[in-house]
Each structure stands twice: as structure tokens, then as C-alpha cells.
Scaffold this motif. Sequence first.
Motif, PDB file in Angstrom:
ATOM      1  N   LEU A 102       0.850  -1.194   0.000  1.00 59.47           N
ATOM      2  CA  LEU A 102       0.000   0.000   0.000  1.00 59.47           C
ATOM      3  C   LEU A 102       0.879   1.235   0.000  1.00 59.47           C
ATOM      4  N   SER A 103       0.359   2.330  -0.534  1.00 59.36           N
ATOM      5  CA  SER A 103       1.118   3.583  -0.546  1.00 59.36           C
ATOM      6  C   SER A 103       1.137   4.206   0.840  1.00 59.36           C
ATOM      7  N   VAL A 104       1.912   5.258   0.983  1.00 59.25           N
ATOM      8  CA  VAL A 104       1.955   6.002   2.249  1.00 59.25           C
ATOM      9  C   VAL A 104       0.552   6.470   2.623  1.00 59.25           C
ATOM     10  N   GLY A 127      -2.473  16.106   7.143  1.00 60.49           N
ATOM     11  CA  GLY A 127      -1.600  17.212   6.760  1.00 60.49           C
ATOM     12  C   GLY A 127      -0.550  17.488   7.818  1.00 60.49           C
ATOM     13  N   GLU A 128      -0.975  17.503   9.095  1.00 61.26           N
ATOM     14  CA  GLU A 128      -0.039  17.764  10.197  1.00 61.26           C
ATOM     15  C   GLU A 128       1.021  16.663  10.287  1.00 61.26           C
ATOM     16  N   LEU A 129       0.579  15.410  10.172  1.00 59.50           N
ATOM     17  CA  LEU A 129       1.525  14.292  10.316  1.00 59.50           C
ATOM     18  C   LEU A 129       2.484  14.206   9.130  1.00 59.50           C
ATOM     19  N   LEU A 130       1.979  14.449   7.927  1.00 56.32           N
ATOM     20  CA  LEU A 130       2.862  14.410   6.750  1.00 56.32           C
ATOM     21  C   LEU A 130       3.887  15.533   6.808  1.00 56.32           C
ATOM     22  N   ASP A 131       3.481  16.668   7.343  1.00 54.68           N
ATOM     23  CA  ASP A 131       4.430  17.773   7.512  1.00 54.68           C
ATOM     24  C   ASP A 131       5.429  17.440   8.621  1.00 54.68           C
ATOM     25  N   THR A 139       3.424  10.610  -0.719  1.00 52.69           N
ATOM     26  CA  THR A 139       2.146   9.981  -0.369  1.00 52.69           C
ATOM     27  C   THR A 139       1.746   8.869  -1.328  1.00 52.69           C
ATOM     28  N   THR A 140       2.215   8.925  -2.589  1.00 54.86           N
ATOM     29  CA  THR A 140       1.834   7.892  -3.561  1.00 54.86           C
ATOM     30  C   THR A 140       2.842   6.752  -3.652  1.00 54.86           C
ATOM     31  N   ARG A 141       3.955   6.873  -2.919  1.00 59.99           N
ATOM     32  CA  ARG A 141       4.987   5.827  -2.992  1.00 59.99           C
ATOM     33  C   ARG A 141       4.566   4.621  -2.150  1.00 59.99           C
ATOM     34  N   LEU A 142       4.798   3.414  -2.671  1.00 59.27           N
ATOM     35  CA  LEU A 142       4.508   2.206  -1.900  1.00 59.27           C
ATOM     36  C   LEU A 142       5.397   2.160  -0.663  1.00 59.27           C
ATOM     37  N   ALA A 143       4.824   1.730   0.467  1.00 55.66           N
ATOM     38  CA  ALA A 143       5.596   1.676   1.714  1.00 55.66           C
ATOM     39  C   ALA A 143       6.815   0.773   1.568  1.00 55.66           C
ATOM     40  N   GLY A 144       6.685  -0.297   0.771  1.00 58.62           N
ATOM     41  CA  GLY A 144       7.807  -1.213   0.578  1.00 58.62           C
ATOM     42  C   GLY A 144       8.964  -0.596  -0.168  1.00 58.62           C
ATOM     43  N   LYS A 145       8.725   0.528  -0.848  1.00 54.02           N
ATOM     44  CA  LYS A 145       9.778   1.203  -1.612  1.00 54.02           C
ATOM     45  C   LYS A 145      10.446   2.327  -0.818  1.00 54.02           C
ATOM     46  N   LEU A 146      10.013   2.528   0.420  1.00 56.11           N
ATOM     47  CA  LEU A 146      10.606   3.569   1.257  1.00 56.11           C
ATOM     48  C   LEU A 146      11.933   3.099   1.839  1.00 56.11           C
ATOM     49  N   SER A 147      12.836   4.036   2.135  1.00 54.86           N
ATOM     50  CA  SER A 147      14.059   3.699   2.858  1.00 54.86           C
ATOM     51  C   SER A 147      13.705   3.318   4.288  1.00 54.86           C
ATOM     52  N   GLY A 148      14.679   2.748   5.006  1.00 55.15           N
ATOM     53  CA  GLY A 148      14.434   2.336   6.395  1.00 55.15           C
ATOM     54  C   GLY A 148      13.974   3.486   7.266  1.00 55.15           C
ATOM     55  N   LYS A 151      10.380   4.503   6.403  1.00 54.45           N
ATOM     56  CA  LYS A 151       9.422   3.526   6.934  1.00 54.45           C
ATOM     57  C   LYS A 151       9.141   3.801   8.411  1.00 54.45           C
ATOM     58  N   GLN A 152      10.212   4.100   9.163  1.00 53.74           N
ATOM     59  CA  GLN A 152      10.028   4.358  10.588  1.00 53.74           C
ATOM     60  C   GLN A 152       9.211   5.636  10.811  1.00 53.74           C
ATOM     61  N   LYS A 153       9.419   6.645   9.967  1.00 53.55           N
ATOM     62  CA  LYS A 153       8.640   7.884  10.087  1.00 53.55           C
ATOM     63  C   LYS A 153       7.167   7.624   9.777  1.00 53.55           C
ATOM     64  N   LEU A 154       6.891   6.771   8.777  1.00 52.87           N
ATOM     65  CA  LEU A 154       5.504   6.424   8.465  1.00 52.87           C
ATOM     66  C   LEU A 154       4.873   5.644   9.615  1.00 52.87           C
ATOM     67  N   GLY A 155       5.644   4.717  10.197  1.00 54.73           N
ATOM     68  CA  GLY A 155       5.139   3.987  11.359  1.00 54.73           C
ATOM     69  C   GLY A 155       4.807   4.918  12.508  1.00 54.73           C
TER      70      GLY A 155
END
Length: 582
Positions: A102-104, A127-131, A139-148, A151-155
Motif C-alpha cells: 500500500l502507498s503512504v 496534513g499535520e503528520l505528513l508535515d 504519499t503515492t509511494r509504496l511503503a515497501g519502496k521507502l528507505s528504512g 518507513k520508521q517515520k511512516l510507522g
Amino acid sequence: MPAPATEPGTAPFVRLTGVTKRFGTARPALDAVAGEIFGGRVTGLVGPDGAGKTTLIRLMTGLMLPDAGTIEVLGYDTRRDPASIQAAIGYMPQRFGLYEDLSVQENLDLYADLRGLPKTERSRTFGELLDFTDLARFTTRLAGKLSGGMKQKLGLACALLRKPRLLLLDEPGVGVDPISRRDLWKMVGNLRTEGIGVVWSTAYLEEAEACDHVFLLNQGSLMFSGPPAEMTGRVEDRVFRLSGIRGRRREALARFLEDEGVVDGVIQGEAIRLVMKAGLSPPPLGDTADAVDAAVTPPRFEDAFVDMLGGGPGGRSRLAETQREFTEDAGRPVIEARGLTKRFGDFTAADNITFDIPRGEIFGLLGPNGAGKSTTFKMLCGLLKPSAGEGRVAGFDLRRNAPEARNRLGYMAQKFSLYGDLSVIQNFNFFAGVYGLSGARKRERIGLMSEIFDFRTILDMSAKDLPLGLKQRLALACSVLHEPEVLFLDEPTSGVDPITRREFWTHINGLVEKGVTVLVTTHFMDEAEYCDRISLIYRGRSIALGSPDDMKARVAGKDLPDPTMEDAFIALIQGSEAKEAA
């Protein structure tokens, strides 16, 4: 930044009373742990893999129950009201708990549904969390394609969708580069000022120093509870930096570590750092000794922890003592990268990487997550074919003679790379076959590795059931089974305890003294100090090449009079970004 003062009489966010947890008949995962955690500060659960940190965090969430003792979280007992606890806390598990396909934005939407975030609040909250996490561009990038680090920031963003009173973070910094770790700490510092209680679990002992209060766990026991400065104060005036090293600093360190008065010792660039027993001075200094000068240096949390455990493993490596010596072609490079480039479609992961590594040198590849160091590493050990350029190992061209090159090297992957369903002895037998060992030679080498790494009593145990430290030992033992002249080590000590890390580097240093050449990647900046030279890779390019002391000297100045390796790492990358932006 100091934590906001806790008001007198303020109730703790978490109260632990005699908490014990067992799994099977082995020693307890947690043994009568007691303590209190308050809001408005960062509390560190600190200790090596297997210390009990993850178990304690899961008990706080109410996902598991203690076998003995009680846990109160935000006034609720975990046995009686786990649902109320789970509604009031944020929890980020150790393993990346999001959906990689899934994407971000889709992950945020899913977790908003799971957390019951009203649709009317989502646009503002997202908006607040993405900032806050600097993920708005992805936001459209797959979570699996994120750097380490991303990924931790998205978590973290998903854990904060409904602002919790208590935030539980289980090893958010593992496998994350220093820049991303610093970003995560900055974010957590901002939460702390809002009165949120943060529990940060970590195996990185230097992260303990950034906490307001620390619970230090080892093998399920609580060894220390208090401010980190109180712990480091135990070795005040006992830590020395030795400079003016005579001869090879690895040989000197090995001799120092055999001295009865030395508790611990590590290489620090061209110098050596020693922790001495109370009341003792460093070994003899002067023109005829191993080092010329010794200066007291500020202690680190890890110094105090190793001292508390009774000291490091000493300077003797039985592995190195049994290793054949490589002396031929002493002046010629053993590893060569000539314009190595790797493209994936229109994305260039590594761009014109060039360096030589002579025999008997430790060479480090450093860089943020996603910078291209793993791509470079894989090209040089023949696992990835370059798009352009040339790589050579032990004189063999990796394009034309990859099998011959691979027979000369040992490879230890970042993630446990052995076969979990095979036993220890079956893994040894398999890798002996891969490396062409047979008959008496095979039996001799397997017996030697089993003895040196203490596997004789657990040869029939499945590799997947080993603790992380023993898994890493097994991976190292298999990589040196055939006495390679080149070692490729991809984050070899990630997550292991300080004593095992010392043991690994004792072996590595000893092998290098026998002429083995080592290429290593690491996110531990103190481990980078063991390297003779380093290539710092960023956005696919090498932006700095030199010794650790060279790197630190490049960024030293009025604002950074005595930079650490981490300071140098961050400053050099920021300098590269500034140049690109100009």
C-alpha cells in the motif's frame, strides 16, 4: 533539551510492580521488574537483543499479560481493562508493521479506519503528520519502496493518528542511519514538550544518553533505573584516550586488552579508548611503549554498561590465531571499484563509484538508508551486475570471473542469511559444500568453528531458534569457514549486545592483522572508527573518501571544535546537499 519538570504528586503514566514473564521453562524473559514511567519525558528501555524490552512493551499494551506482578497504564490495570489502555496509547512495533504493497496515503487511511479517526478530522490530521514526518512528497509511494528511515517515520505517523497520552516505540532506530535517527529524536522531543509520555526501546546504547530516564535491562533483569548521567558517572575519570600509537593500532589494542587493569577498549580513529578499573592508570606510556599520551575523556553510557557486565572479552582472537596468513601482493589492491554504476530503469542507485582497498585494510561504506551503499556492496561481492564500470576482487573481474572471485571471499549479509530450518551443524555442512570443503579438511574446519564460537552443545538446534547474538556468530563462522582472503560484512553487529560486538571486532581486527581485507557497512558510528578508510555515499555518489580522522577534520571548526564521527557524517551530507542546491 531538559524534560518538563514533573509536578509533585503527579501520578505515573505506567507503574510496574514485580513484573515477571516466562516463555516455556527457560529463564524468565522478565524477572520481577519494577519502576514508574512519567509523562512529559522520554524513558528509554535500553539493553541488547533478548534483554526483555519488547516483552515489556507488549505487556504495557495489554497484548500480553504478566505471569506475576501488576502493570498499571494511565490508571488502568492491564489484566482488567486492556481495551481502555489500547484506546489511549500509540504503539509502534519493532518490525515494520505497515502494509508494504500500500502507498503512504493508503496506510494512513487504513490506520485511520482502524483507530476510528472521524472523517471530518482526517484532512487536518494527515496534513499535520505528513508535515511533521516530511513525508508529504511521498504519499503515492509504496511503503515497501521507502528507505528504512522513511518507513520508521511512516510507522510513527500511524501511531500518532489519534494523539496518544503515552507513545510506545519498540526499537524505532534499528537499521536506521544517523540522520534519520536524529530526525526521529527531534520529532519525539517535540511530543515530549506537549506532555506526552514516550517510551523508546533501543539496543543502541548511545541513544540512552538522549533519554531523560533509563531502564537498563539485561537477560530479563533490571540492572539500572535512573538518569543516564548517573550511570555514566560510575566510570568518571576512568576512561582514557590514548594517542601517538606506536605501530599498528590493532596490535596495540589487543595487547592493552590483555592487561588486567583494562576493563574495555576500542579503536577511535588513530587513537585508542580504554576504560580502566577503579584507581588504575593506563598501561605504561612513552616513546618505547604502545602509546605516547593518555588523556581523560568523557565517559559514555556504553562504557558504564560494559563495566557493569564485568568488562569486554579481551584482545585474543582464537579465530585469527588459526587463520592462514596472506602476505602475497602486499602493495596491490585486493578490492577495486572502477566507475561502478548501477541503474534500475531511469533511477541511478550507484554512480561512478571508484576506490581501491589494499591487503590487510578495513574499508567502510557509510551512508544514509537508500544512498546506494548496499548496491555498491552487492556489486563488489558479485551479487549484482553493474550497469557500467568494473569491480575486481583478489585479481578477478566480477563480470567475467564472478565464481572465482566469490571463492576467495566470505560474505555475511545484513539480515540473518543462513537457513533457519536447518540446524547449526547442517548449516555448517551446507556452507562447507558451497565453499568446496570436503573430507578431513571439512571436518577440521567445522570442528574448529564449533569450538571457537561455542556451538558444540547446540549443533542440533535449529538456526531460527538461536538468540540474535548466536545467529550472528553462526553467520560469521560460516563466512570464514574456508579461510577467505576477503570478508564482506553488511552491518554485522546490528542489534547484538556490546560484549558480542566487542567479540566480533576482536576477531575482525585479528583477521586483518593476518592480511585479510574487510569491506564493511555499518550504522554504528563508533564502529566506523575501526576502519582504515571510509567512503561516504550519498544519492548514489561517493561524496567523501578518507580515514575517520580525515572526515572529522574536514568538518571541525568553531561550531564543531571536536566533532564525533556522527557529527562528521551529518555535516558532510548537509554540505553535499547545500552544494547541490547552490
